[in-house]
Design a protein around this motif. Structure first.
Motif, short mmCIF file in Angstrom:
data_model
loop_
_atom_site.label_atom_id
_atom_site.label_comp_id
_atom_site.label_asym_id
_atom_site.label_seq_id
_atom_site.Cartn_x
_atom_site.Cartn_y
_atom_site.Cartn_z
N TYR A 39 0.82 -1.21 0.00
CA TYR A 39 0.00 0.00 0.00
C TYR A 39 0.85 1.25 0.00
N PRO A 40 0.52 2.31 -0.63
CA PRO A 40 -0.50 2.41 -1.66
C PRO A 40 0.09 2.05 -3.02
N TRP B 236 -1.28 -2.94 -4.18
CA TRP B 236 -2.37 -2.99 -3.21
C TRP B 236 -3.72 -3.19 -3.92
#
Length: 154
Positions: free
Chosen positions: A101-102, A106
């Protein structure tokens, strides 16, 4: 597939629709995740530590094996790998979120988790039986040889 009319299995079946198309989507997402893992490894230079000190190589091999095993050379999806895929993506979404993430890794992981969760909701109950009779038959198939072995060892 749903003789006991379980709500979770029914909802999962509605979400899945065509299981072959869903398996194709899962396979595509696994391949995409494998590519993204290699890119993340290069980006991070192997500096960022994965959960429980898992190595990038181990993570890549874990997903590479699932990719290979889910669609073997026969060209037919091995749905017995659905629980393994579900376990791995759930693990990575929960524990390696900071790595994924991000970004696109993700997004891919969440899409994969969503699809495979619904497949797992249908496949996993089949492994252990749905009705009491099926559960008993499966348990007997597992326990009888085990009990015979224990008895022979005594």
């Amino acid at each position: 597939l749903n003789p006991c009319e379980k709500i979770s299995v029914g909802n999962a079946m509605k979400y899945i629709g065509n299981p072959v198309k869903t398996c194709n989507s899962v396979y595509t997402l696994i391949k995409e995740l494998n590519s993204l893992i290699l890119l993340l490894q290069e980006e991070k230079g192997g500096r960022q530590v994965l959960y429980h000190s898992e190595t990038w190589d181990l993570m890549a091999r874990r997903w590479g094996k699932l990719e290979k095993d889910f669609l073997p050379k026969t060209g037919v999806f091995d749905i017995s790998k659905i629980p393994d895929i579900y376990d791995c993506i759930k693990y990575d979404v929960q524990h390696n979120r900071s790595i994924l993430y991000p970004g696109p890794a993700w997004e891919t992981a969440v899409k994969l988790y969503t699809l495979v969760k619904h497949l797992a909701d249908v496949v996993i109950p089949q492994e252990y039986g749905i009705t009491k009779e099926e559960k008993l038959t499966i348990a007997q198939g597992i326990c009888t040889p085990l009990l015979k072995k224990i008895r022979a060892d005594l």
